[in-house]
Design a protein around this motif. Structure first.
Motif, PDB file in Angstrom:
ATOM      1  N   LYS A  90      -3.411 -27.800   3.228  1.00  0.00           N
ATOM      2  CA  LYS A  90      -2.283 -27.475   2.354  1.00  0.00           C
ATOM      3  C   LYS A  90      -1.980 -28.592   1.364  1.00  0.00           C
ATOM      4  CE  LYS A  90      -0.033 -24.384   5.594  1.00  0.00           C
ATOM      5  NZ  LYS A  90       1.145 -24.152   6.426  1.00  0.00           N
ATOM      6  N   ASP A  91      -1.981 -29.827   1.837  1.00  0.00           N
ATOM      7  CA  ASP A  91      -1.675 -30.946   0.941  1.00  0.00           C
ATOM      8  C   ASP A  91      -2.712 -31.045  -0.178  1.00  0.00           C
ATOM      9  OD1 ASP A  91       0.582 -31.599   2.419  1.00  0.00           O
ATOM     10  OD2 ASP A  91      -0.487 -33.088   3.635  1.00  0.00           O
ATOM     11  N   GLY A  92      -3.976 -30.906   0.189  1.00  0.00           N
ATOM     12  CA  GLY A  92      -5.036 -30.933  -0.809  1.00  0.00           C
ATOM     13  C   GLY A  92      -4.910 -29.778  -1.784  1.00  0.00           C
ATOM     14  N   ALA A  93      -4.623 -28.590  -1.268  1.00  0.00           N
ATOM     15  CA  ALA A  93      -4.485 -27.415  -2.128  1.00  0.00           C
ATOM     16  C   ALA A  93      -3.357 -27.606  -3.135  1.00  0.00           C
ATOM     17  CB  ALA A  93      -4.242 -26.165  -1.285  1.00  0.00           C
ATOM     18  N   PHE A  94      -2.203 -28.111  -2.672  1.00  0.00           N
ATOM     19  CA  PHE A  94      -1.090 -28.303  -3.598  1.00  0.00           C
ATOM     20  C   PHE A  94      -1.361 -29.424  -4.596  1.00  0.00           C
ATOM     21  CE2 PHE A  94       1.442 -25.759  -0.588  1.00  0.00           C
ATOM     22  CZ  PHE A  94       1.996 -24.874  -1.504  1.00  0.00           C
ATOM     23  N   ALA A  95      -2.049 -30.461  -4.185  1.00  0.00           N
ATOM     24  CA  ALA A  95      -2.407 -31.536  -5.124  1.00  0.00           C
ATOM     25  C   ALA A  95      -3.308 -30.993  -6.234  1.00  0.00           C
ATOM     26  CB  ALA A  95      -3.087 -32.686  -4.385  1.00  0.00           C
ATOM     27  N   TRP A  96      -4.305 -30.195  -5.849  1.00  0.00           N
ATOM     28  CA  TRP A  96      -5.205 -29.614  -6.844  1.00  0.00           C
ATOM     29  C   TRP A  96      -4.482 -28.570  -7.688  1.00  0.00           C
ATOM     30  CZ3 TRP A  96      -9.388 -31.760  -8.549  1.00  0.00           C
ATOM     31  CH2 TRP A  96     -10.126 -32.611  -7.713  1.00  0.00           C
ATOM     32  N   LEU A  97      -3.539 -27.823  -7.105  1.00  0.00           N
ATOM     33  CA  LEU A  97      -2.775 -26.860  -7.897  1.00  0.00           C
ATOM     34  C   LEU A  97      -1.918 -27.559  -8.944  1.00  0.00           C
ATOM     35  CD1 LEU A  97      -1.729 -24.224  -5.218  1.00  0.00           C
ATOM     36  CD2 LEU A  97      -3.246 -23.862  -7.183  1.00  0.00           C
ATOM     37  N   ARG A  98      -1.365 -28.725  -8.591  1.00  0.00           N
ATOM     38  CA  ARG A  98      -0.601 -29.503  -9.580  1.00  0.00           C
ATOM     39  C   ARG A  98      -1.503 -29.896 -10.745  1.00  0.00           C
ATOM     40  NH1 ARG A  98       2.137 -30.961  -5.042  1.00  0.00           N
ATOM     41  NH2 ARG A  98       0.848 -32.727  -4.459  1.00  0.00           N
ATOM     42  N   LYS A  99      -2.725 -30.320 -10.419  1.00  0.00           N
ATOM     43  CA  LYS A  99      -3.682 -30.670 -11.477  1.00  0.00           C
ATOM     44  C   LYS A  99      -4.033 -29.447 -12.312  1.00  0.00           C
ATOM     45  CE  LYS A  99      -5.704 -34.527  -8.973  1.00  0.00           C
ATOM     46  NZ  LYS A  99      -6.885 -35.090  -8.332  1.00  0.00           N
ATOM     47  N   ALA A 100      -4.182 -28.309 -11.654  1.00  0.00           N
ATOM     48  CA  ALA A 100      -4.484 -27.073 -12.383  1.00  0.00           C
ATOM     49  C   ALA A 100      -3.346 -26.721 -13.343  1.00  0.00           C
ATOM     50  CB  ALA A 100      -4.746 -25.931 -11.404  1.00  0.00           C
ATOM     51  N   CYS A 101      -2.115 -26.950 -12.913  1.00  0.00           N
ATOM     52  CA  CYS A 101      -0.963 -26.730 -13.803  1.00  0.00           C
ATOM     53  C   CYS A 101      -1.024 -27.687 -14.994  1.00  0.00           C
ATOM     54  CB  CYS A 101       0.352 -26.926 -13.057  1.00  0.00           C
ATOM     55  SG  CYS A 101       0.768 -25.594 -11.939  1.00  0.00           S
ATOM     56  N   ASP A 102      -1.330 -28.934 -14.711  1.00  0.00           N
ATOM     57  CA  ASP A 102      -1.417 -29.937 -15.781  1.00  0.00           C
ATOM     58  C   ASP A 102      -2.483 -29.588 -16.814  1.00  0.00           C
ATOM     59  OD1 ASP A 102       0.583 -31.381 -14.548  1.00  0.00           O
ATOM     60  OD2 ASP A 102      -0.805 -32.851 -13.642  1.00  0.00           O
ATOM     61  N   GLU A 103      -3.553 -28.934 -16.378  1.00  0.00           N
ATOM     62  CA  GLU A 103      -4.627 -28.580 -17.309  1.00  0.00           C
ATOM     63  C   GLU A 103      -4.461 -27.148 -17.835  1.00  0.00           C
ATOM     64  OE1 GLU A 103      -8.287 -27.337 -14.316  1.00  0.00           O
ATOM     65  OE2 GLU A 103      -8.007 -29.448 -14.746  1.00  0.00           O
ATOM     66  N   TYR A 104      -3.311 -26.517 -17.530  1.00  0.00           N
ATOM     67  CA  TYR A 104      -3.015 -25.161 -18.006  1.00  0.00           C
ATOM     68  C   TYR A 104      -4.108 -24.168 -17.629  1.00  0.00           C
ATOM     69  CZ  TYR A 104       0.492 -27.674 -20.697  1.00  0.00           C
ATOM     70  OH  TYR A 104       1.534 -28.485 -21.066  1.00  0.00           O
ATOM     71  N   SER A 105      -4.578 -24.250 -16.410  1.00  0.00           N
ATOM     72  CA  SER A 105      -5.655 -23.388 -15.933  1.00  0.00           C
ATOM     73  C   SER A 105      -5.233 -21.920 -15.968  1.00  0.00           C
ATOM     74  CB  SER A 105      -6.047 -23.767 -14.512  1.00  0.00           C
ATOM     75  OG  SER A 105      -6.975 -22.845 -14.006  1.00  0.00           O
ATOM     76  N   SER A 106      -6.006 -21.109 -16.663  1.00  0.00           N
ATOM     77  CA  SER A 106      -5.713 -19.669 -16.715  1.00  0.00           C
ATOM     78  C   SER A 106      -5.970 -19.000 -15.368  1.00  0.00           C
ATOM     79  CB  SER A 106      -6.570 -19.012 -17.800  1.00  0.00           C
ATOM     80  OG  SER A 106      -7.938 -19.148 -17.506  1.00  0.00           O
ATOM     81  N   ALA A 107      -6.713 -19.649 -14.486  1.00  0.00           N
ATOM     82  CA  ALA A 107      -7.007 -19.074 -13.172  1.00  0.00           C
ATOM     83  C   ALA A 107      -5.771 -19.051 -12.269  1.00  0.00           C
ATOM     84  CB  ALA A 107      -8.126 -19.852 -12.498  1.00  0.00           C
TER      85      ALA A 107
END
Length: 110
Positions: A90-107
């Motif tokens: 979970k911690d890893g998933a949320f860390a990567w999701l934060r990065k995905a938000c920062d990069e405006y990931s359409s996924a």
């Protein structure tokens, strides 16, 4: 219509995975990976299927392959979040999701 269309195999694999039909899911996702030239997005889907089906070693290997690819070219942070979620990190998933938000990931809509 095109039996080599990777996206169709990915969609089929994800449908099988959601139904708990992991063997069929992995087979379809392996085909997607092969037909896509080992696209990071399809590698992530395969790694997720491996993880949720209990094949954690295979999922971890693909995660490392994705990290190597990311050193040379862009790999969406969403792909890493997906694999971490499958591995119940979970911690890893949320860390990567934060990065995905920062990069405006359409996924992120998925």
């Amino acid at each position: 219509m095109d039996r080599n269309f990777a996206r169709a195999h990915e969609d089929l694999g994800r449908a099988y995975e959601q139904k708990g039909m992991y063997e069929q899911a992995i087979r379809a996702l392996r085909t997607a990976v092969a037909n896509s030239g080992r696209s990071p997005a399809y590698l992530g889907s395969l790694a997720y299927a491996y993880a949720v089906s209990g094949h954690r070693k295979e999922a971890a290997k693909l995660f490392e392959e994705l990290r190597k690819i990311a050193r040379k070219r862009y790999v969406s942070a969403y792909v890493f979040a997906l694999v971490c979620a499958g591995l119940k990190d979970k911690d890893g998933a949320f860390a990567w999701l934060r990065k995905a938000c920062d990069e405006y990931s359409s996924a992120l809509i998925f």
